[in-house]
Structure formats: C-alpha cells, structure tokens
Design a protein around this motif. Structure first.
Motif, PDB file in Angstrom:
ATOM      1  N   LEU B 194       0.811  -0.978   0.021  1.00 60.01           N
ATOM      2  CA  LEU B 194       0.055   0.008  -0.180  1.00 60.01           C
ATOM      3  C   LEU B 194       0.815   1.233  -0.211  1.00 60.01           C
ATOM      4  O   LEU B 194       1.991   1.239   0.502  1.00 60.01           O
ATOM      5  N   HIS B 195       0.376   2.391  -0.593  1.00 60.43           N
ATOM      6  CA  HIS B 195       1.099   3.473  -0.631  1.00 60.43           C
ATOM      7  C   HIS B 195       1.762   3.970   0.873  1.00 60.43           C
ATOM      8  O   HIS B 195       2.633   4.309   0.861  1.00 60.43           O
ATOM      9  N   GLY B 196       0.700   3.912   1.798  1.00 66.79           N
ATOM     10  CA  GLY B 196       0.912   4.328   3.009  1.00 66.79           C
ATOM     11  C   GLY B 196       1.138   5.914   3.276  1.00 66.79           C
ATOM     12  O   GLY B 196       1.687   6.342   4.206  1.00 66.79           O
ATOM     13  N   PHE B 250       2.090   9.189  -3.768  1.00 66.43           N
ATOM     14  CA  PHE B 250       2.559   7.926  -4.236  1.00 66.43           C
ATOM     15  C   PHE B 250       1.963   7.223  -5.122  1.00 66.43           C
ATOM     16  O   PHE B 250       2.302   5.797  -5.405  1.00 66.43           O
ATOM     17  N   GLN B 362       1.979   2.519  -7.711  1.00 65.98           N
ATOM     18  CA  GLN B 362       2.382   2.784  -6.440  1.00 65.98           C
ATOM     19  C   GLN B 362       4.022   3.364  -6.790  1.00 65.98           C
ATOM     20  O   GLN B 362       4.843   2.534  -7.335  1.00 65.98           O
ATOM     21  N   MET B 682      10.263   3.826   2.261  1.00 65.93           N
ATOM     22  CA  MET B 682       9.194   3.014   1.757  1.00 65.93           C
ATOM     23  C   MET B 682       9.710   1.461   1.309  1.00 65.93           C
ATOM     24  O   MET B 682       9.221   0.594   1.417  1.00 65.93           O
ATOM     25  N   GLU B 686       8.644  -2.160   2.612  1.00 71.59           N
ATOM     26  CA  GLU B 686       8.361  -3.014   1.541  1.00 71.59           C
ATOM     27  C   GLU B 686       9.077  -4.354   1.487  1.00 71.59           C
ATOM     28  O   GLU B 686       8.513  -5.285   1.430  1.00 71.59           O
TER      29      GLU B 686
END
Lengths: 174, 787
Positions: B194-196, B250, B362, B682, B686
C-alpha cells in the motif's frame, strides 16, 4: 467530573472548560466527543490532523499538560480543566518556535501532513530533555508515522533545535 | 562516427537553481496553517461516505435503504439507479468500473452507493441501517485461482479473467540461447503493498449553477476534471478542480475515486456542499497500490558475465478493476532494457483480475518488484560465475546516447559511474564477503522514466503549459501551472526555475497551482514528470517574460556617451537580466531594475505575461505498448544496503544505506535528498514488513497502521544520498527525475544484503522474521542431512 445534561436525543452533554493554547474555552460537548474533533471542529484548529483515528499514526499529537498524547484517543470530557497545546500554539506572536525555525531550515516536512504531530512530540521531548541523543529523538517521534521523509531531515532538525536552544541559553547565562 | 558526447561533470552555477532554497510552502506546513482537504469547511456542508460491499463476488439482489432514510439528519442515499451508468477508469481501452455496482460486486469493499448526512455521527449510524441482500458467487483471490479453467468469471470482457496479456520479443532470444555460456532461471514473488500516505482521501463538491467545484486530495487536477466531465456528460470548462495541500500520494491519489464522483452527485441532489471522506481502512479498500507479482527470469550470459538475453514472464494480481493496471503490466517489463545493455529480450505478462481491491500505481509504477527480482537473479548469476555483484553490473550497465532494443532513446545515462560511486562510498570492497555471519551487504540498480511520453487518454494537448504574470508595478510575479505538489516540492522547484528563467528574485515570486480555473494545464504528479515537463513550460514562460523585459529595457537604457563600449541605440541582445537587475552585458554599470522596466512595459502595453508550452513530441518505440516506458529522459541509480540479521529470531535491521543518483542537473539538492530518504524508507518497509493481508472472504485483515507496519524513526538506518553531476539534454537546464527512480533499487539491494547475511535466498517478499527463521532452520537441517 464535569456537569452534564441529557438532551431529547438521550445523549449526555458535558460542560467543559479547557485551556487551549493559553485561551480558556467553556463549551458543551457530547460524551463521545474526541479531543481531535473538538479541536478541529469546535475550535477550528485544523493544524492537528486526523488520520488513523486509533492512536497508530501520531498525526493528531497535541500536548496535554505538557505531555504528548494522540488526541484521537482522548475524550474531550476527560480534558476538562486541563491545558492543551496544539501546533497553532507553538509560535508566540508570530515568533516561531526554534523547532519550527529548524524544520524550515532543514526542509524537514515534505507533504507536511505529519509535521504538526512531529513538532508536538519533539516539543514535548525538548521540554523534558533539552539535550537529547539521536536515539532519544528517534524514540520520541517513533509514534509519528511519516511516509515521505524517512525522518532524516526531521531528526537532524530536532537535534539542531536542541543544540541551538542550548547555545541561546548558554549565551544568556554567560 | 561522431565523437560520443558526454553529459558528465558539466558543473554550472546559477542564481536560483542548483541551490537548496527554502520551500515555498514550508511556513504553512510548520505552523498548521496549510489546509488539506479534510480541513476545509463550507457553510451548510454535508458529510458523506460510500456504501461498501461486504461480499467479494456477489449479485446484488436488493438494497434496502428505507430504515436509513428515516433517520433524522440523513439527507440523501444514492445507488446505481441514481447516477449515470457510464463506465470509467484511467486506461481508455479498459474503462471497466461503474460509479456504483450495477448488477454485481467484484470485491469486498466495492462501491454500492453513497450517503450523506448532516454530521459524521448520523452518517455512521445510517450506514449500519442499510441492508444489502446478495446472491453470493464463488470468488477468486489469486491469479492461480483466476486462471483455472472452471474459475468464476469476474468480468464478461475478460475471458479467463485475463485483463491484460503482453507478448513482446526484441532481437532473437532462441539464437542467443545457443550462444550463452551460462543460463540461469529464478522465480521470485513481490507482494501486494500500500502507498502508506498518512492523509486519507477526501473530496468536497458543490454546485453553482451549471458549474461544479471539487476540492480533492488528488494528484492531478486535469485528469480529475477530464473524467468528472466525461462521467457526468459535462463540458470540461464547467468542472472546476481545486486541490488543497495533498498529504502524500505515491500514485494512490491518481485514480478518480468513488469519493470524487459521489461528492459531485450528492451535492447536485442536495444542493449543498458535500464532503466525502475515507477513514483509514477504506484507503486499503480503495487500493490502486502495488500489484502482487510472480516473476520468472531466465538470463543467458557470456563467460565474462555479459548478458546475451533475458526472458521474463510476469503474472500480476490486478484485483477487481483496471485503473492504471495496463500500464503497470507494461512497466513490469519495459524498463529492464533501459537499465542493462543487451539485445535479445522476451517479455510475457498476464494481468489477472481477482476479487480483491484493485491494484494500480505505487511509487516506481510497476518497477520495484521486477527490479527486486532481476537484481536478486543477477546476484545469483554473478555468484555462479564467481564474480562480484557490482562487477557484473558494471559490465552490463547501459551507456549514454544509446537506443534500447525496444526502441527507447537514452541520452544521458551514467549507471556505471553510479555503481562505482556507491561501491566506494559504502566501503563495498572492505565489506563484501568479509562481514561476519548475520551481517550482509547488497547492491541494487534502478531508475525511471522522467515523465510518460503520452497522456493517459488520446489527445493532442500539450503535456504542460505555464504562464507568468508580473504585477503592474513590477514588484511581484505569479507563476501559473497546475503541476501538483504532493510533498515532493514541485512548487519550490518550479518557482526556482521561474526565477532563474526571468532573472527575477525568488522571494518575490508566488506560485499559483492546483486550480483549473485560476491556473494553467499540466497533467499532474505521476510518472516523475513535473520537474522536466512543467519545468520546460515554466522555463519558457520565464524566458518569454525576460524577452519582453529586455526589449522594453533596450528602449530605456543608454550607454554612456563618453567612454561607453559603443555608441548608438541598444538592442535587446546586448542586455541580460539577473536577480532583478537588467544590465548591458558589455557594460554592467549601465543597468536598471526589472521592476522599473516591468512598470514601463505595463504603462505602454498593459499586463506583462510570459507563456510557456511543452509537448514531448514523438518518442522512441514502435511496438504495441511502446507508449508505456518511452520518455524524454531516464534516470538511473545505484543503492547499497548493509543489514544485520538476528540469526535466532530472523529479525532484519538495515544499518546503512547509500544511494547514488544520476538525476541530471539538480535544481534543489535538499529536496532531492528528501526524495531519496523517503524512497529508502518505503523500500525498506516493503522489503521487510509490508504486505496487505486478506481473510478467506477477501476482507482486509490489516487495514490500519498497527498491523500494516510502516517504518518508524527507530527503523530508519543511516542514509547517504549522493548525486552524480550529469546533464540531460532533453530536460530544462539538464534535469531528470528522482522521486520514483529512487524507490526502484531499494527492494533488490536490501534483499541482496539479507541473502549476503544469511546465505539463503527467500524468494518472496516481504522478508519477515518468520520467513528468515524458517529458511535458516531449513538450511541448517539440509546441512546436517548432507553431513
């Protein structure tokens, strides 16, 4: 406990008196009113952000009697008679707080959504511990999530703010 | 043959660019003054939410809203019957999403309708009173299930649940196979993430006569305007989009969300402003983030490690709708050829639809997983050949002024130099193979397009236009562009560029963006396009202003009659303007302020305006899908990570990271480093923790920031961000992208570092403590068994 009335709708409403950024507000709030919504909706102080609504992200961090709290996890009623500081209360008479100055200098925020929360966590840290280590800074803002910055410029800015306020203090004493 | 032109080490000095000037928006962001969508209030405003499916795949039998309608304070409830039945999306060939589901729902969380009420509390109460009756259909949650011959069909238009199928070959792979000294196959999996971003989506709409205004947390004012007009059969000019500050994007705020559409529809019906918003869990259901990918790479190399061919088969879990997913599928294969120089390439991809939230773009769109997979694969090939991982990358790195086998023209490109710099900065030679067990170092390469070569829909519009207006008395300038600052700092960078182009003080410029009425067309924040594309438009607008200023000044300035460098009337060509002063180049003492000249211009001609325009023109690549991946310029980057793995618990800690970016001329170094820091954050998340998890009904199990773990300040390692001094001839002042490219090497370099630390490859992201612990146990058992 604050006084309450029960309306036609059966909901309890409390009379609360809360000092926010030095101003005392007397308001009637529902029993389920959350501090984050009280600040944003009732007082229009939208600098405090609402995001996860369950105490995970720290975007709604404010100071409650000088200690950082997630305002989404605090009932407004429980704050009756206490003092709250939000990001809007950091600067005095347009004189920025040293943390704000350093956030600018280091270009710490990017999208800026988490910045008010990080500022308040950092403020609480420096009030308690004016000369923190890098680890202590990281620990203090570990409850504030940021997806843009990797926290690098934030940590630098907070350490720099601590150093600068120490210098100013030393200068004054000397 | 012409001498090869090098764009390396062209160091130049300017007044306003190449400097870490203060962000234009920084005061708003440190004082809490800046308004994000959810901070906006309008009088008489209603609050709205989407009504979401609680089944993954089902026919809608009945929607009963009667109880909810009776609740005092509820203003309107709408479902498919109340809105146009038109389908929409982002890829014109795959417009497959209805505003609200018409006959069936395709994922848990799918949009069934929308509701608005006088306050949030009433809204949530009313939502609970809405009853939807379903006929439940069998659902599929993985591409493997979707591909079964008897699998339920999610869309009529995608037989076999195949949404996008790609088969491309360049060169002659079969022939290269015969010539290869060594061939290896690896298969790796990247997870759905998820972009977050921290700010959930929010959209507010209101109508004034025939026109609607939308304030939305969105990455592109233009696409939102275009699609709202299309969906509601309106003229684009009747849709005004205003974007407030955006709390991160993002890629997750590019799609037209159900919120935008519902806000427009509900405010039309009620005649009141309607604020639609997601709570955080709904951001997971909105989805549009990184696809889960299953990637198989077969590569053949020479004895020296030179790549002869690559075969790449990728399967993507698309989720329920397309969104930007066609592009994601093409991107998964398109850019490997930019990174490494080889002639023979086969790319096969299948994007399946499943009954999960839709996937899309993303940060690094479609790239980070394939980079992770190929960089891991390449490390194994190097190991098998007895080569150092960086050595094999140096041999294969693409060079400047080349064309890829799939037709993309690459001008500046210094991946080899990036590898060398990262190697030296990280102390690679002293660490690789010399670290104790549990500690490892890894390398990864990546890069990205600097803007997509084509608009998402077919059009002849320029990709960016800009305008600069000088105040009547010349004391201030306003830059107009609808480039969208989502935190990356485009407002700042474009203001710096305007200052430089005009020769006008940065602090006297205000940027007017993110408003389709007040500002000028730009396609927005995606594909790392704005510094180059909006940059060109702003530069040209600034130069247009400067041209007019110099022409006016030529009439006002006079060289000294005694001892001047020449006699007679000055021409504009003899003048220049820097930092607000117009001067004679040969005799700078003869000068006048920009403001005085601008005022004189205004008195004579009226408002002083500069205009700029950018269209990339026709770019390289002729095969089907060439539009995805072709770009005016490509960035490249090398990252190195050093990790420490607890061999007892399997917990990985990243302890050091180094990034070297070939980003062209850097307009604002502080902002560039900020992009790299965020990309590492990020990418590390991930690689180690992040994964969206569902239950057997397709319900998100970790739709919150406690269980979907973003890196905190305590997780972030030491980061060193370094820049190669390069120049891109297709960019204004030589610029290229950084924002997305910086995310693409991270997964690979961290995964390679973990492999180096523990000696086992875990072929599926994320590299959780549990997976590492199990892999170590298996390795131990195998070693014992072997003895």
């Amino acid at each position: 406990m604050a006084e309450f009335v029960v309306g036609e709708d059966g909901i309890k409403r409390y009379l609360v008196s809360i000092t926010v950024n030095g101003i005392k507000y007397t308001k009637v709030v529902k029993a389920n009113s959350l501090l984050v919504n009280f600040l944003r909706e009732d007082l229009n102080l939208t600098g405090t952000k609402r995001a996860c609504e369950q105490g995970d992200c720290g975007a709604c961090t404010v100071l409650l009697d000088g200690k950082p709290v997630n305002s989404c996890m605090v009932l407004t009623v429980s704050v009756d008679g206490r003092e709250v500081t939000t990001v809007e209360g950091l600067a005095s008479n347009d004189k920025l707080d040293i943390l704000q100055e350093k956030f600018i200098e280091h270009s710490a925020p990017q999208c800026g959504f988490c910045a008010p929360g990080i500022l308040m966590s950092a403020k609480a840290l420096l009030m308690k511990n004016p000369n923190p280590t890098e680890y202590e800074v990281r620990e203090a803002i570990a409850g504030n999530l940021c997806r843009c910055t990797g926290y690098v410029h934030y940590v630098e800015a907070i350490l720099d703010a601590a150093a600068a306020s120490q210098e100013r203090k030393d200068g004054k004493n000397g | 043959m012409a001498k090869e032109f090098s764009y390396l080490n062209m160091k130049r000095e300017y007044s306003y660019i190449g400097k870490s000037l203060k962000r234009t928006d920084i005061l708003d962001k440190v004082t809490g003054r800046g308004k994000f969508a959810a901070d906006l209030k309008f009088s008489n405003m209603l609050y709205g939410k989407l009504i979401r499916s609680t089944e993954a795949h089902a026919r809608i039998i009945k929607i009963d809203t009667s109880e909810a309608e009776k609740l005092p304070g509820v203003r309107a409830i709408i479902t498919a019957k109340d809105v146009p039945s038109i389908k929409y999306g982002l890829s014109p060939a795959r417009y497959d999403e209805n505003i609200f589901c018409i006959d069936k729902v395709r994922y848990y969380g799918d949009k069934i309708g929308a509701i608005c009420a006088v306050d949030e509390e009433t809204l949530y109460k009313a939502l609970k009173l809405i009853k939807v009756e379903y006929e439940v259909l069998p659902a599929v949650f993985t591409p493997a299930e979707a591909a079964k011959p008897d699998a339920p069909q999610i869309f009529e238009e995608y037989p076999g649940n195949i949404n996008t199928e790609i088969h491309l070959e360049f060169g002659d792979v079969e022939k290269a196979k015969q010539e290869a000294y060594y061939i290896r196959t690896d298969r790796l999996q990247g997870q759905r993430t998820l972009h977050g971003f921290i700010e959930p989506h929010c959209s507010i709409a209101y109508w004034e006569g025939k026109r609607v205004t939308i304030h939305s947390a969105h990455q592109s004012a233009h696409y939102l305007q275009h699609h709202i007009a299309r969906i509601f059969d309106m003229k684009e000019g009747d849709v005004r989009v205003v974007l407030p500050y955006i709390g991160g994007g993002f890629g997750g705020k590019v799609d037209i969300s159900g919120l935008d559409i519902a806000a427009v529809a509900l405010s039309k019906i009620t005649g009141q402003p309607v604020k639609m918003f997601y709570d955080l869990e709904e951001v997971w259901y909105n989805g549009r983030a990184r696809h889960g990918m299953d990637m198989k790479y077969t590569t053949g190399v020479t004895k020296e490690g030179k790549i002869l061919f690559v075969e790449n088969e990728t399967i993507l879990d698309g989720g329920a709708y397309t969104g930007l997913g066609v592009a994601s599928a093409y991107y998964a294969g398109a850019l490997l050829t930019v990174l490494y120089d080889f002639d023979n390439y086969r790319f096969d991809a299948y994007r399946y639809v499943t009954n999960l939230p839709p996937c899309g773009a993303q940060r690094g769109h479609g790239q980070p997983h394939p980079r992770y997979a190929f960089e891991s694969h390449l490390d194994h090939i190097a190991e098998d050949l007895g080569m150092d991982p960086i050595e094999i990358r140096l041999i294969n790195a693409r060079k400047a002024n080349t064309v890829t086998p799939n037709g993309y023209e690459v001008k500046s490109y210094y991946l080899k130099e990036a590898n060398e710099m990262a190697r030296d900065a990280s102390g690679w030679k002293d660490k690789k193979g010399k670290l104790p067990v549990g500690r490892g170092i890894g390398v990864g390469n990546g890069g990205f397009v600097t803007g997509a070569g084509y608009c998402m829909y077919r059009t002849d519009l320029p990709h960016s236009v800009a305008m600069i207006k000088i105040y009547d008395d010349g004391t201030h300038a306003i830059v107009y562009t609808n480039a969208v600052d989502i935190g990356q700092g485009s407002d700042t960078v474009l203001t710096q560029m305007a200052a430089q182009a005009m020769g006008y003080p940065y602090e006297d410029i205000t940027i007017c963006t993110r408003d389709t009425d007040l500002s000028t067309l730009d396609f927005g924040a995606y594909a790392s396009r704005q510094t180059l594309m909006a940059g060109w438009a702003v530069k040209r607008a600034g130069e247009d202003v400067k041209r007019k200023i110099l022409a006016q000044a030529a009439e006002m300035l006079k060289v000294k009659e005694d001892g001047g460098y020449r006699f007679g009337k000055l021409t504009p060509e003899e003048l220049d303007c820097e930092e607000g002063i117009v001067f004679v180049k040969q005799e700078p003492a003869v000068n006048i302020t920009f403001a005085e000249v601008a005022r004189a211009y205004f008195v004579k001609h009226g408002v002083l305006i500069g205009r700029g325009y950018y269209h990339p023109g026709k770019l390289g690549g002729t095969h089907k899908g060439a539009a995805v991946g072709t770009s005016p310029a490509y960035s490249s980057a090398t990252q190195v990570a050093e990790v420490e793995v607890d061999m007892e618990t399997g917990l990985t800690k990243v302890v050091g990271t180094w990034d070297v970016h070939d980003s062209g001329f850097v307009v604002n170094p502080q902002l560039l480093h900020g992009q790299v820091h965020g990309a590492f954050s990020m990418g590390i998340g991930e690689t180690i923790w992040e994964k969206v998890v569902f239950d057997e009904k397709g319900k998100v199990l970790n739709g919150n920031f406690a269980e979907y773990r973003l890196p905190t300040a305590l997780d972030m390692p030491y980061v060193e961000s370094l820049v190669l001094d390069t120049f891109e001839p297709n960019g204004p002042w030589g610029v290229k992208e950084v924002g997305e490219g910086a995310t693409t090497p991270t997964l690979g370099c961290v995964a390679n570092a973990v492999y180096d630390a523990i000696g086992v490859r875990i072929s599926e992201l994320p590299l959780t403590p549990e997976k590492i612990w199990r892999a170590l146990k298996e390795k131990e058992a195998k070693e014992k068994g072997g003895k």
